[in-house]
Design an enzyme around this catalytic site. Structure first.
Site, PDB file in Angstrom:
ATOM      1  NE  ARG A 176      -3.498  -2.300   2.783  1.00 38.95           N
ATOM      2  CZ  ARG A 176      -3.208  -3.475   3.328  1.00 38.95           C
ATOM      3  NH1 ARG A 176      -1.969  -3.686   3.801  1.00 38.95           N
ATOM      4  NH2 ARG A 176      -4.099  -4.436   3.415  1.00 38.95           N
ATOM      5  CE  LYS A 202      -0.455  10.259  12.065  1.00 37.24           C
ATOM      6  NZ  LYS A 202       0.020  11.550  12.561  1.00 37.24           N
ATOM      7  CG  HIS A 273      -5.508   0.522  -3.341  1.00 41.58           C
ATOM      8  ND1 HIS A 273      -4.787   0.191  -2.212  1.00 41.58           N
ATOM      9  CD2 HIS A 273      -6.670  -0.161  -3.241  1.00 41.58           C
ATOM     10  CE1 HIS A 273      -5.479  -0.641  -1.462  1.00 41.58           C
ATOM     11  NE2 HIS A 273      -6.629  -0.880  -2.067  1.00 41.58           N
ATOM     12  NE  ARG A 276      -3.387  -3.883  -1.066  1.00 41.35           N
ATOM     13  CZ  ARG A 276      -2.843  -4.815  -0.287  1.00 41.35           C
ATOM     14  NH1 ARG A 276      -1.556  -5.092  -0.392  1.00 41.35           N
ATOM     15  NH2 ARG A 276      -3.578  -5.473   0.592  1.00 41.35           N
ATOM     16  CG  HIS A 300      -6.469  -8.364   1.684  1.00 38.77           C
ATOM     17  ND1 HIS A 300      -5.936  -8.594   0.433  1.00 38.77           N
ATOM     18  CD2 HIS A 300      -6.941  -7.089   1.656  1.00 38.77           C
ATOM     19  CE1 HIS A 300      -6.086  -7.505  -0.317  1.00 38.77           C
ATOM     20  NE2 HIS A 300      -6.682  -6.581   0.410  1.00 38.77           N
ATOM     21  CE1 TYR A 309      -7.453  -7.185  -5.820  1.00 36.16           C
ATOM     22  CE2 TYR A 309      -8.237  -7.930  -3.686  1.00 36.16           C
ATOM     23  CZ  TYR A 309      -7.639  -6.970  -4.474  1.00 36.16           C
ATOM     24  OH  TYR A 309      -7.236  -5.795  -3.915  1.00 36.16           O
TER      25      TYR A 309
END
Length: 335
Positions: A176, A202, A273, A276, A300, A309
């Site tokens: 990412r 974060k 993305h 990706r 994931h 996908y």
């Protein structure tokens, strides 16, 4: 102070609140709590909370408004939130949008509790999240199309060395952009061909991923273009006139991907993305549909994402739709 009238709306009784139009005047304590979130989440939550207060007050929220909201009793506060949710539903907002508003308000309450300024909790039994049908656009480009970017990258330049390493890393480890934006020189270990990456947001969660030797060499060559490096230095830096030497941000990475892909003649609008998505789709072919292997690559948490996908790649739904349609619609006794 802020109260609830018989219609369940906030009214202002006495006292003069300092309204600073056009600005979010949340308390500094709350903004400090909000900074624990990723930048995009910060902006989203702040905007959602602003609209929550504007719905009741018809003006910009102030520090005092937030403090007084925290000071309400549990019944009053949750009545306001439920009224706001009902307003969003009646105005035709999508379920996912409504859930984002509720998540922002829930975080506002959580922050108030952390700061010892709020005693109540968000009533999840009374204020339920909306059911959402998830859709993921996992479309991307094929490997032949993606390889066009390497035809336009000039490896004799420092910028070219950086971009070559970036585009290899984006594809082969399907990272990412927020993960690449956090990388430091010390996170890269050339001898073991590994890279320590940090998750979304974060938090301090990290994991070590293996690199292909060619990718590790490309990163090493890029670092060889720089001088006096320290482990705390950013792994990827900007090279343009105004930002040279500063760590590449997520927006900076997006701009690089878009410009290089456009120059390469890739017609689909590309982003980190989308690279990706493309890499994960190609990995499914290489893994012969073994989605668990691909889940380790993509990291994931939910394996069902990988199945999306797979369905997008093979168009299972369209295949069965075509077969079903071929069996109906024919008139048996045409006149």
């Amino acid at each position: 102070m802020l109260n609830i009238n018989t219609q369940g709306t906030i009214t202002h009784q006495g006292g003069q609140l300092a309204a600073l139009a056009g600005e979010l005047q949340f308390s500094s304590d709350f903004l400090s709590e909000l900074q624990q979130k990723a930048h995009t989440t910060q902006r989203g939550y702040a905007g959602n909370i602003k609209l929550f207060f504007q719905y009741f007050l018809n003006r910009e929220p102030t520090r005092s408004d937030v403090t007084e909201f925290w000071g309400l009793d549990e019944e009053s506060a949750n009545t306001l939130i439920l009224k706001f949710k009902n307003y969003l539903v009646s105005s035709g907002r999508k379920s996912a949008t409504i859930n984002r508003y509720l998540a922002a308000i829930k975080y506002l309450i959580k922050a108030g509790r952390n700061l010892k300024r709020c005693k109540y909790r968000f009533d999840t039994d009374r204020i339920e999240s909306m059911r959402v049908t998830k859709y993921r656009d996992t479309s991307g480009v094929g490997v032949d199309e993606y390889n066009k970017v390497f035809d336009v990258i000039d490896l004799t330049s420092v910028k070219g060395q950086r971009d070559y390493a970036l585009f290899l890393l984006f594809w082969s480890n399907v990272l990412r952009r927020c993960e690449i934006a956090k990388l430091k020189v010390g996170d890269f270990d050339y001898h073991s061909s590994t890279l320590r990456i940090y998750g979304k947001g974060k938090g301090n969660d990290d994991t070590v991923v293996d690199l292909n030797e060619m990718v590790a060499d490309s990163i090493s060559n890029w670092l060889g273009c720089r001088y006096n490096l320290k482990p705390s230095d950013p792994l990827f830096i900007a090279l343009d006139f105004h930002n040279s030497g500063h760590q590449l941000t997520g927006d900076g990475l997006y701009a690089i991907v878009r410009k290089v892909c456009e120059r390469a003649g890739i017609r689909k609008r590309m982003s980190p993305h989308r690279i990706r998505h493309s890499g994960i789709t190609d990995a499914l072919d290489l893994a012969h549909g073994d989605y668990r292997k691909v889940q380790h690559l993509s990291r994931h948490a939910d394996p069902r994402v990988i199945l999306a996908y797979e369905d997008n790649k093979n168009q299972y739904q369209l295949e069965l739709t075509n077969k079903l349609a071929s069996r109906v619609g024919k008139r048996r006794n045409p006149k």
